[in-house]
Scaffold this motif. Structure first.
Motif, PDB file in Angstrom:
ATOM      1  N   ARG A  39      -6.094   3.891  -0.628  1.00 45.53           N
ATOM      2  CA  ARG A  39      -6.881   4.886  -1.355  1.00 45.53           C
ATOM      3  C   ARG A  39      -6.042   5.668  -2.352  1.00 45.53           C
ATOM      4  N   GLY A  40      -4.802   5.225  -2.609  1.00 44.97           N
ATOM      5  CA  GLY A  40      -3.956   5.935  -3.563  1.00 44.97           C
ATOM      6  C   GLY A  40      -3.184   7.054  -2.906  1.00 44.97           C
ATOM      7  N   THR A  41      -3.889   7.981  -2.254  1.00 48.20           N
ATOM      8  CA  THR A  41      -3.227   9.099  -1.562  1.00 48.20           C
ATOM      9  C   THR A  41      -2.794   8.715  -0.150  1.00 48.20           C
ATOM     10  N   GLY A  42      -3.243   7.568   0.311  1.00 41.65           N
ATOM     11  CA  GLY A  42      -2.909   7.103   1.650  1.00 41.65           C
ATOM     12  C   GLY A  42      -3.654   5.826   1.954  1.00 41.65           C
ATOM     13  N   VAL A  43      -3.279   5.195   3.051  1.00 41.66           N
ATOM     14  CA  VAL A  43      -3.899   3.940   3.456  1.00 41.66           C
ATOM     15  C   VAL A  43      -4.858   4.237   4.599  1.00 41.66           C
ATOM     16  N   LYS A  44      -6.131   3.906   4.388  1.00 45.32           N
ATOM     17  CA  LYS A  44      -7.156   4.151   5.393  1.00 45.32           C
ATOM     18  C   LYS A  44      -7.307   2.914   6.271  1.00 45.32           C
TER      19      LYS A  44
END
Length: 330
Positions: A39-44
């Motif tokens: 997600r860009g800000t983190g991996v979901k």
């Protein structure tokens, strides 16, 4: 269904962990039955919590490899995933901390599996080590790396590499050249490993000065080998007499590594392999370790693991069928 955000990596690191065209990512998703989205800000990560935990462990180990400069390939990723499945992630984490800096390029030789790490530890801590396992597990290459390391550290004064010149479908007499030309093809894997460690010029110089000796096993008879790192390769093709002769060459300040694959015996009577006998005779002897690799330690193409597994299954079925026939006829 649970969700978790994994934000331990930078964008370029995430790309490296996920692999080209997300090949690593797809493998992790299939293996652990999770859905992973960057997600860009983190991996979901979405899935059952136990599966999410395993996926995170796998990605963290792969990230450690990326940060350590070890690089990732298909074999490494599959190995990490399988070890996480076996609840052995912590053992895999230790691999990047172990390296043998011996190559001519300065790039360290690292154990790529837990089995390889235990093998290196055994060589470090014991006088004689038997490395038993299938092709592609690094038995010979790692032994040569440890020999070169010991030579550079002045722990020994010479390296002696040997193997039996046993025919595997071809007759030595039909090969061209003199005796040395005839046996050199059998010794080529040892040359190749040394060239990778030291470079061709350094190997040639050390061969001239007898700091490195590469010779057929028959040349070892009658000698006492002091202050040497001695490697016997392809030991499954020795007879009982040959391996006993070799073992009793050990002199002061020397170490030995004996490597072999007991599933690839080229002797006329496989039951007479000196290696299989030595494994029985030497078991439990102090300062001697018998280290056995498994197909998980194969670091060649993935198909090599599949081939080894297929042959083992075939041979097991064939052996079982023969046993049943003998019982019926008995």
């Amino acid at each position: 269904m649970a969700e978790q955000i994994w934000n331990a990596a930078q964008p370029d690191e995430i790309a490296a962990v996920f692999g080209s065209y997300d090949t690593n990512l797809n493998l992790i998703q299939r293996q652990f039955h999770v859905v992973i989205v960057n997600r860009g800000t983190g991996v979901k990560i979405t899935g059952a919590q136990a599966d999410i935990d395993k996926a995170v462990q796998a990605m963290e180990v792969l990230l450690q490899n990326v940060r350590g400069g070890a690089g990732l390939n298909d074999q490494t990723v599959r190995y990490v995933v399988s070890m996480v499945e076996d609840n052995a992630a912590e053992e895999v984490r230790q691999l990047s901390a172990d390296a043998v800096s011996v190559t001519v390029t300065g790039k360290p030789v690292r154990p790529r599996t837990v089995g390889q790490k235990h093998y290196l530890d055994a060589i470090t801590n014991n006088t004689i080590v038997l490395g038993i396992g299938p092709a592609g597990t690094g038995k010979t290459y790692l032994a040569v790396a440890m020999a070169v390391k010991a030579l550079r550290a002045h722990e020994i004064s010479r390296i002696i590499l040997t193997r039996p010149a046993v025919e595997a479908g071809e007759k030595l007499g039909f090969l061209p050249g003199d005796l040395q030309d005839k046996v050199d093809p059998y010794l080529r894997p040892l040359y190749d490993a040394l060239f990778d460690m030291l470079g061709a010029e350094a190997v040639a110089r050390n061969l001239e000065k007898n700091v490195i000796e590469i010779a057929p096993l028959a040349y070892m008879r009658g000698r006492t080998l002091d202050n040497a790192f001695i490697i016997l390769d392809e030991a499954q093709n020795t007879t009982s007499e040959q391996i006993k002769m070799f073992l009793t060459r050990l002199g002061e300040g020397s170490r030995m590594v004996i490597t072999g694959d007991i599933t690839q015996i080229d002797l006329p009577d496989p039951r007479r392999s000196g290696l299989t006998e030595a494994m029985r005779v030497l078991k439990g002897v102090d300062d001697i370790v018998i280290h056995e690799f498994s197909e998980k330690d194969v670091v060649r193409h993935k198909l090599v693991q599949d081939i080894i597994r297929a042959y083992a299954s075939y041979e097991h079925k064939n052996h079982s069928n023969q046993e049943r026939k003998r019982n019926r006829n008995g």
